[in-house]
Each structure stands twice: as structure tokens, then as C-alpha cells.
Write a protein that holds these residues in place. Structure first.
Motif, PDB file in Angstrom:
ATOM      1  N   ALA A 193       9.575  49.129  27.993  1.00  0.00           N
ATOM      2  CA  ALA A 193       8.546  48.792  28.969  1.00  0.00           C
ATOM      3  C   ALA A 193       7.151  49.100  28.422  1.00  0.00           C
ATOM      4  N   LEU A 194       7.011  50.225  27.716  1.00  0.00           N
ATOM      5  CA  LEU A 194       5.727  50.575  27.104  1.00  0.00           C
ATOM      6  C   LEU A 194       5.337  49.545  26.045  1.00  0.00           C
ATOM      7  N   GLU A 195       6.315  49.062  25.299  1.00  0.00           N
ATOM      8  CA  GLU A 195       6.028  48.045  24.283  1.00  0.00           C
ATOM      9  C   GLU A 195       5.503  46.772  24.929  1.00  0.00           C
ATOM     10  N   GLN A 196       6.112  46.385  26.037  1.00  0.00           N
ATOM     11  CA  GLN A 196       5.653  45.175  26.718  1.00  0.00           C
ATOM     12  C   GLN A 196       4.260  45.376  27.319  1.00  0.00           C
ATOM     13  N   LEU A 197       4.028  46.556  27.900  1.00  0.00           N
ATOM     14  CA  LEU A 197       2.725  46.835  28.489  1.00  0.00           C
ATOM     15  C   LEU A 197       1.617  46.881  27.427  1.00  0.00           C
ATOM     16  N   SER A 198       1.975  47.346  26.244  1.00  0.00           N
ATOM     17  CA  SER A 198       0.977  47.436  25.160  1.00  0.00           C
ATOM     18  C   SER A 198       0.838  46.117  24.407  1.00  0.00           C
ATOM     19  N   GLN A 199       1.609  45.113  24.838  1.00  0.00           N
ATOM     20  CA  GLN A 199       1.592  43.793  24.198  1.00  0.00           C
ATOM     21  C   GLN A 199       1.928  43.886  22.704  1.00  0.00           C
ATOM     22  N   GLY A 200       2.903  44.729  22.407  1.00  0.00           N
ATOM     23  CA  GLY A 200       3.391  44.824  21.048  1.00  0.00           C
ATOM     24  C   GLY A 200       2.659  45.802  20.156  1.00  0.00           C
ATOM     25  N   HIS A 201       1.628  46.464  20.641  1.00  0.00           N
ATOM     26  CA  HIS A 201       0.915  47.437  19.812  1.00  0.00           C
ATOM     27  C   HIS A 201       1.732  48.719  19.623  1.00  0.00           C
ATOM     28  N   PHE A 202       2.599  48.996  20.582  1.00  0.00           N
ATOM     29  CA  PHE A 202       3.539  50.109  20.446  1.00  0.00           C
ATOM     30  C   PHE A 202       4.930  49.531  20.269  1.00  0.00           C
ATOM     31  N   THR A 203       5.618  49.929  19.202  1.00  0.00           N
ATOM     32  CA  THR A 203       6.974  49.434  18.949  1.00  0.00           C
ATOM     33  C   THR A 203       7.864  50.577  18.475  1.00  0.00           C
ATOM     34  N   VAL A 204       9.164  50.440  18.741  1.00  0.00           N
ATOM     35  CA  VAL A 204      10.181  51.365  18.220  1.00  0.00           C
ATOM     36  C   VAL A 204      11.302  50.517  17.659  1.00  0.00           C
ATOM     37  N   ASP A 205      11.650  50.740  16.367  1.00  0.00           N
ATOM     38  CA  ASP A 205      12.700  49.913  15.766  1.00  0.00           C
ATOM     39  C   ASP A 205      14.080  50.508  16.044  1.00  0.00           C
ATOM     40  N   ALA A 236       8.682  54.762  15.196  1.00  0.00           N
ATOM     41  CA  ALA A 236       7.702  54.238  16.149  1.00  0.00           C
ATOM     42  C   ALA A 236       6.379  53.905  15.468  1.00  0.00           C
ATOM     43  N   GLU A 237       5.768  52.823  15.914  1.00  0.00           N
ATOM     44  CA  GLU A 237       4.387  52.496  15.551  1.00  0.00           C
ATOM     45  C   GLU A 237       3.556  52.664  16.814  1.00  0.00           C
ATOM     46  N   ILE A 238       2.676  53.651  16.786  1.00  0.00           N
ATOM     47  CA  ILE A 238       1.919  54.013  17.979  1.00  0.00           C
ATOM     48  C   ILE A 238       0.436  53.750  17.735  1.00  0.00           C
ATOM     49  N   PRO A 239      -0.220  53.085  18.661  1.00  0.00           N
ATOM     50  CA  PRO A 239      -1.651  52.771  18.488  1.00  0.00           C
ATOM     51  C   PRO A 239      -2.487  54.035  18.277  1.00  0.00           C
ATOM     52  N   ASP A 240      -3.473  53.934  17.400  1.00  0.00           N
ATOM     53  CA  ASP A 240      -4.377  55.067  17.162  1.00  0.00           C
ATOM     54  C   ASP A 240      -5.158  55.433  18.419  1.00  0.00           C
ATOM     55  N   GLY A 243       3.045  63.940  15.201  1.00  0.00           N
ATOM     56  CA  GLY A 243       2.053  63.057  15.809  1.00  0.00           C
ATOM     57  C   GLY A 243       2.647  62.020  16.724  1.00  0.00           C
ATOM     58  N   GLU A 244       3.710  61.354  16.288  1.00  0.00           N
ATOM     59  CA  GLU A 244       4.341  60.343  17.130  1.00  0.00           C
ATOM     60  C   GLU A 244       4.889  60.964  18.404  1.00  0.00           C
ATOM     61  N   GLN A 245       5.544  62.110  18.262  1.00  0.00           N
ATOM     62  CA  GLN A 245       6.114  62.794  19.419  1.00  0.00           C
ATOM     63  C   GLN A 245       5.020  63.216  20.397  1.00  0.00           C
ATOM     64  N   SER A 246       3.919  63.743  19.871  1.00  0.00           N
ATOM     65  CA  SER A 246       2.843  64.226  20.727  1.00  0.00           C
ATOM     66  C   SER A 246       2.186  63.080  21.486  1.00  0.00           C
ATOM     67  N   LYS A 247       1.920  61.974  20.808  1.00  0.00           N
ATOM     68  CA  LYS A 247       1.282  60.833  21.481  1.00  0.00           C
ATOM     69  C   LYS A 247       2.208  60.213  22.523  1.00  0.00           C
ATOM     70  N   LEU A 248       3.487  60.103  22.166  1.00  0.00           N
ATOM     71  CA  LEU A 248       4.430  59.532  23.127  1.00  0.00           C
ATOM     72  C   LEU A 248       4.586  60.455  24.332  1.00  0.00           C
ATOM     73  N   ALA A 249       4.591  61.769  24.095  1.00  0.00           N
ATOM     74  CA  ALA A 249       4.674  62.725  25.201  1.00  0.00           C
ATOM     75  C   ALA A 249       3.460  62.599  26.111  1.00  0.00           C
ATOM     76  N   THR A 250       2.298  62.415  25.505  1.00  0.00           N
ATOM     77  CA  THR A 250       1.083  62.257  26.303  1.00  0.00           C
ATOM     78  C   THR A 250       1.174  61.010  27.173  1.00  0.00           C
ATOM     79  N   LYS A 251       1.679  59.917  26.608  1.00  0.00           N
ATOM     80  CA  LYS A 251       1.838  58.674  27.375  1.00  0.00           C
ATOM     81  C   LYS A 251       2.850  58.860  28.506  1.00  0.00           C
ATOM     82  N   TYR A 252       3.962  59.515  28.208  1.00  0.00           N
ATOM     83  CA  TYR A 252       4.949  59.779  29.252  1.00  0.00           C
ATOM     84  C   TYR A 252       4.319  60.584  30.397  1.00  0.00           C
TER      85      TYR A 252
END
Length: 328
Positions: free
Chosen positions: A106-118, A123-127, A139-148
Motif C-alpha cells: 500500500a505504501l508503494e502504491q501511495l508513493s507512486q513507486g518511489h518506495f519499493t520492496v523486492d 527496500a528502496e526508500i525515498p530520501d 537507515g531503511e528500518q528507521s525510515k520505514l518505522a517513522t512512516k509506520y
């Protein structure tokens, strides 16, 4: 009454009459003392001077039978309850991983593909995504936790552990973010000494454990049912009720208020709801063996045949065989 202190001297200096007058409690205390000092002659004399009585007892075969079936009923109740709770816990594990993967999608769709997990959890997380947890976490864990956590701010529920407000919540979302990335298969292609380039994901492992727990519940539920019906001529519910704890008790075997007590209907319902896992059991085992490069297991006995064998073992050999079968 003769005290223990009066009997500390050589037992041979004590008359039979004095020993005979000992109370049972005194005799037992004296026995413990002399046994600790390994005085066989005194222990023998204690036994010889013990008063003898004649008793009338209920048919021992009958009373032993009550003990035997009460033990088996208690074992069946505990076993089915434990397996049922195991299934619900494994279902919760599976559902948790699935929910996190759906959240990532759902986050990938909301970000229009800027956030992806293979498929490996990379994960590719927007700066531009904020990082509120600092260098303590990846870094990936921290940013994803912040988004959650940002998404959680609009959820109409509260966590038990908070620091003043929602933004102060600490470990819950970093832990959730870690699970959100480990639910996928892991990539081991960078290790030359490994023959495989991926291992089962946490989701796959949860499903495998769920399947094995369901198989055991099926075999043991139907095994106990067959034993009750064919060897005792009662229903399984009647057999389980032999040791059913009172409703107002705090016994260990009394399930928590949120956990229903195991009975035939409950076991049948949970097995019916998970019928697909039971049917896929053999195929899952073969697929796993192929994936890790080991020999496929011999075709397992049909689950109904395994249940029949379980019931037969209990019916023919009783408690001892049950313990042996249950440990194998």
C-alpha cells in the motif's frame, strides 16, 4: 511420647516398646535421620517395630483404572488445548507477516513507486522520507518505522506503552519495521559456499510451522476421539469431561478467559477452516526438500491411519505407551 532426642543413642539400647510407641510422624523423622547416616540396622529395627494394621480397600483394579483414565483424560485435555493454542499463535504469526507485506504494498502504491520492496525484502526508500530514530537503527528500518508511526497517528487506538504522546512511542515501530523487511525471503547469493541463493521467508516458515501443528492436532484429536469411542464407548467430550476443571478454579489447565476450552466442536472447526493446509502437507514437505537439496521424505502415512495407530497404542498399552508415543 518419645522425642527424637531421646533416641539419638544406639538403637539397641532402646526397647521395642519405646519404638512401638512412636507416632508415625516421629518414626518418619527418625527414619530420615538414620537413612541420611546410612544406618541399615536401625532402619531395619524401625521397620520391625512399626505397628501393623489390616485395611479394607475398594477393588484395586477399579481404582487403578480410575487413575489411569483420569491421567489419560488430563493428558488429552492438556494436549489438545496446547495444540489449539499453537495453531492460533502460528496463524497470528502468518497474518502479521501478511499484513506487513500488504502495508508495504500500500505504501508503494501511495508513493507512486518511489518506495519499493523486492522479493528479498530489499527496500528502496525515498530520501525525502523522515528518519526520526537516528543512527541507533539501520537507515531503511528507521525510515520505514517513522512512516509506520505517521500512519499510526490517524488510527483510532492507543498503545499500552507510550511516552507522553504518539510521537514518543519508541521500540514498537522500529520492531514492526524490522519484521516488515524480514517477512520476505533472504538473499544469500553473495556467499560462494552456499548451494542455494535464498532461504524461506519468515512468512513461509510461519506457514510451515502452522502446517506441522495442524497435522499434529489432526492426528491427536482424531486419535483421542477414536480411543474414546472404540475403547471406552464414550464420546470424546465425555472423556475430556472426566477431568474438566470447575469453572471457578484457577487451575493451570483452566484456559484463560479469551481462550475457549478444547472440545470436539472446537477442534473440528479449526481443522475445517485450515483444510487446505492439511491437504497440502505432503506437497509442502516435498517442495521444501527440493528447495534445500535433500532427499524427499518417504510418503507419510495417511493422517487417518496415523490417528488410528495413535489410538491403538493408547488402547493396548495405556499410559506407558502414550508417554512413549507422545515423545516420538
Amino acid at each position: 511420647m518419645t522425642s527424637i532426642d531421646d533416641l539419638k543413642h544406639d538403637v539397641r539400647s532402646v526397647g521395642d516398646k519405646q519404638l512401638s510407641n512412636l507416632s508415625t510422624e516421629e518414626r518418619l523423622r527418625y527414619f530420615v535421620k538414620e537413612a541420611a547416616e546410612d544406618r541399615e540396622d536401625r532402619l531395619e529395627w524401625l521397620t520391625e517395630t512399626t505397628p501393623t494394621y489390616q485395611y479394607t480397600a475398594t477393588d484395586m483394579e477399579y481404582t487403578d483404572g480410575i487413575k489411569k483414565y483420569s491421567f489419560l483424560s488430563l493428558a488429552a485435555r492438556y494436549e489438545l488445548q496446547t495444540l489449539y493454542q499453537g495453531v492460533t499463535e502460528r496463524e497470528a504469526d502468518r497474518d502479521g507477516y501478511m499484513a506487513l507485506m500488504l502495508l508495504n504494498e500500500a505504501l508503494e502504491q501511495l508513493s507512486q513507486g518511489h518506495f519499493t520492496v523486492d522479493e528479498y525484502g530489499n527496500a528502496e526508500i525515498p530520501d525525502s522520507w523522515p528518519d526520526d530514530y537516528g543512527h541507533k537503527y539501520d537507515g531503511e528500518q528507521s525510515k520505514l518505522a517513522t512512516k509506520y508511526r505517521e500512519l499510526w497517528e490517524d488510527v483510532p487506538a492507543d498503545l499500552l506503552l507510550e511516552e507522553g504522546d504518539r510521537s514518543g512511542t519508541t521500540e514498537a515501530f522500529t520492531h514492526l519495521a524490522a519484521l516488515g523487511l524480514t517477512a520476505y525471503a533472504e538473499d544469500y547469493s553473495g556467499f560462494d559456499d552456499l548451494e542455494i541463493d535464498r532461504i524461506p521467508s519468515a512468512l513461509a516458515k510461519a506457514e510451515m510451522t502452522l502446517t506441522k501443528t495442524l497435522v499434529k492436532l489432526y492426528v491427536h484429536f482424531h486419535g483421542w476421539r477414536i480411543f474414546a469411542e472404540e475403547y471406552l464407548d464414550v464420546t470424546l467430550d465425555e472423556f475430556l469431561s472426566l477431568t474438566k476443571p470447575p469453572e471457578d478454579t484457577d487451575m493451570i489447565l483452566a484456559p484463560a478467559p479469551s481462550v475457549p476450552a478444547s472440545d470436539e466442536r472446537l477442534c473440528e472447526n479449526i481443522l475445517a477452516l485450515n483444510e487446505d493446509y492439511l491437504e497440502a502437507h505432503r506437497a509442502i514437505r516435498e517442495e521444501y526438500a527440493d528447495r534445500v537439496g535433500i532427499e524427499r521424505p518417504d510418503p507419510p502415512l495417511d493422517l487417518d491411519e496415523r490417528a488410528e495407530a495413535f489410538a491403538q497404542a493408547i488402547g493396548e498399552a495405556g499410559i506407558e505407551q502414550y508417554l512413549e508415543v507422545n515423545q516420538s
